[in-house]
Write a protein that holds these residues in place. Structure first.
Motif, PDB file in Angstrom:
ATOM      1  N   GLN A  63      31.368 -30.823   7.176  1.00 13.37           N
ATOM      2  CA  GLN A  63      30.936 -29.441   7.642  1.00 13.37           C
ATOM      3  C   GLN A  63      32.227 -28.778   7.865  1.00 13.37           C
ATOM      4  OE1 GLN A  63      28.345 -31.830   9.573  1.00 13.37           O
ATOM      5  NE2 GLN A  63      26.839 -30.204   9.398  1.00 13.37           N
TER       6      GLN A  63
ATOM      7  N   TYR B 213      30.020 -20.847   1.480  1.00 14.68           N
ATOM      8  CA  TYR B 213      28.633 -21.016   1.096  1.00 14.68           C
ATOM      9  C   TYR B 213      28.283 -22.506   1.057  1.00 14.68           C
ATOM     10  CZ  TYR B 213      28.905 -16.179  -0.552  1.00 14.68           C
ATOM     11  OH  TYR B 213      29.075 -14.820  -0.632  1.00 14.68           O
ATOM     12  N   ASN B 214      27.020 -22.806   1.343  1.00 12.33           N
ATOM     13  CA  ASN B 214      26.537 -24.168   1.169  1.00 12.33           C
ATOM     14  C   ASN B 214      26.195 -24.410  -0.288  1.00 12.33           C
ATOM     15  OD1 ASN B 214      26.633 -24.766   3.967  1.00 12.33           O
ATOM     16  ND2 ASN B 214      24.660 -23.776   4.278  1.00 12.33           N
ATOM     17  N   CYS B 215      26.328 -25.640  -0.723  1.00 11.56           N
ATOM     18  CA  CYS B 215      25.948 -25.996  -2.098  1.00 11.56           C
ATOM     19  C   CYS B 215      24.480 -25.648  -2.315  1.00 11.56           C
ATOM     20  CB  CYS B 215      26.180 -27.479  -2.337  1.00 11.56           C
ATOM     21  SG  CYS B 215      25.548 -28.066  -3.937  1.00 11.56           S
TER      22      CYS B 215
ATOM     23  N   THR C  65      30.643 -27.424   0.858  1.00 11.68           N
ATOM     24  CA  THR C  65      30.715 -25.982   1.077  1.00 11.68           C
ATOM     25  C   THR C  65      31.963 -25.438   0.391  1.00 11.68           C
ATOM     26  OG1 THR C  65      31.946 -26.210   3.161  1.00 11.68           O
ATOM     27  CG2 THR C  65      29.541 -26.159   3.307  1.00 11.68           C
TER      28      THR C  65
END
Length: 317
Positions: free
Chosen positions: A24, A141-143, A153
């Motif tokens: 994260q 951005y998240n995958c 990310t």
């Protein structure tokens, strides 16, 4: 469910129809302008205020209540529960002592957004900074890959390469598409997700999803498009999806959702082309024992007048 349990045959406006097999960030605390050094028990005189406000366990910025042990070592309230009420520095019992002095120091600070290295120019009071960072346009951005819990990310170019290299997602160019979904024994499919294709169109990237799930008591299929960027920019585009057979067709038109919205959120909002399984099997023809769906679609960019009203869709690629 394995991704290769469904066969997807795709073609676009620049490619022939081919068979496609689908298989994260730890927050960085950005230093602000130099402040007067703070000296306290167990703290070196050259320690910065920023370092004082960093939790020794999670390394995130500490917000009230800030706790301390009898020796003056501090810890955030979240990590206090994680360490069984024992100071991670000296192992003494933490108790319920608040570090009010450090909380007052924090209140006087103004710090840059932690995404300043990504381009965010904003500076905030210490207690406003955290709220901004959860919504900052420069946050990674998240995958967007569906069907797995991918924690990667990054920015859009990084994620495009990640999708291509790590998830083996099919990449195409062009603003029209034509997919055929073939699945034997479709009644065995109750809950499955696929990201089928990433399209490059108008120098932007779009993700096409196709999912099978229960909507109430009814088994359905759903196709939808997501824009690889923020919601504000997603509104500049529209798309259509069409599926049919046996002289019938279903058509969907809408605005692509930003990848800031997870595919589960899009699914739960029913924001896409929804096909009941019985209708999908009717479209497939035969004895309704095999799924053979052809979904076509296109993406266009809206043109607006100065008042913000859409006037003419731009269909050029």
């Amino acid at each position: 469910m394995e991704l290769n349990s469904i066969q997807c045959v795709s073609s676009s406006d620049v490619t022939d129809e081919n068979e496609i097999h689908h298989h994260q960030i730890q927050p960085q605390f950005v230093s602000s302008k130099p402040h007067n050094n703070v000296v306290s028990s167990g703290i070196h005189p050259t320690t910065s205020v920023n370092e004082l406000l960093e939790c020794p366990v999670c390394t995130n910025s500490m917000y009230p209540p800030i706790h301390q042990c009898h020796n003056g070592h501090t810890i955030c309230s979240t990590c206090k529960a994680r360490v069984q009420n024992r100071c991670p520095t000296c192992r003494q019992e933490l108790g319920d002592i608040r570090c009010l002095a450090l909380e007052k120091v924090a209140k006087s600070l103004e710090l840059p957004c932690k995404y300043c290295s990504r381009g965010c120019p904003e500076i905030f009071p210490y207690y406003s900074k955290l709220k901004h960072e959860t919504l900052c346009d420069f946050r990674p951005y998240n995958c967007p890959y569906a069907g797995s819990e991918c924690s990667v990310t990054g920015d859009i170019p990084y994620l495009i390469n990640h999708l291509r290299e790590d998830h083996k997602v099919d990449m195409q160019s062009g603003c029209t598409f034509n997919h055929r979904y073939v699945k034997s024994n479709p009644r065995e499919v109750e809950n499955a997700t696929w990201m089928l294709t990433v399209f490059k169109c108008f120098d932007q990237y779009f993700c096409l999803h196709f999912e099978a799930f229960q909507l109430g008591m009814a088994p359905v299929y759903m196709a939808f498009l997501r824009f690889m960027g923020d919601e504000t920019n997603a509104r500049d585009y529209s798309y259509s999806l069409e599926v049919g057979g046996n002289g019938r067709k279903l058509i969907w038109e809408g605005t692509p959702r930003s990848v800031r919205d997870g595919h589960r959120k899009v699914r739960e909002s029913n924001d896409g082309l929804i096909i009941q399984r019985n209708m999908a099997l009717f479209f497939s023809g035969g004895e309704r024992k095999e799924l053979k769906l052809r979904v076509t679609g296109r993406i266009w960019k809206e043109r607006q007048n100065p008042d913000g009203e859409v006037i003419i869709p731009n269909l050029s690629t």
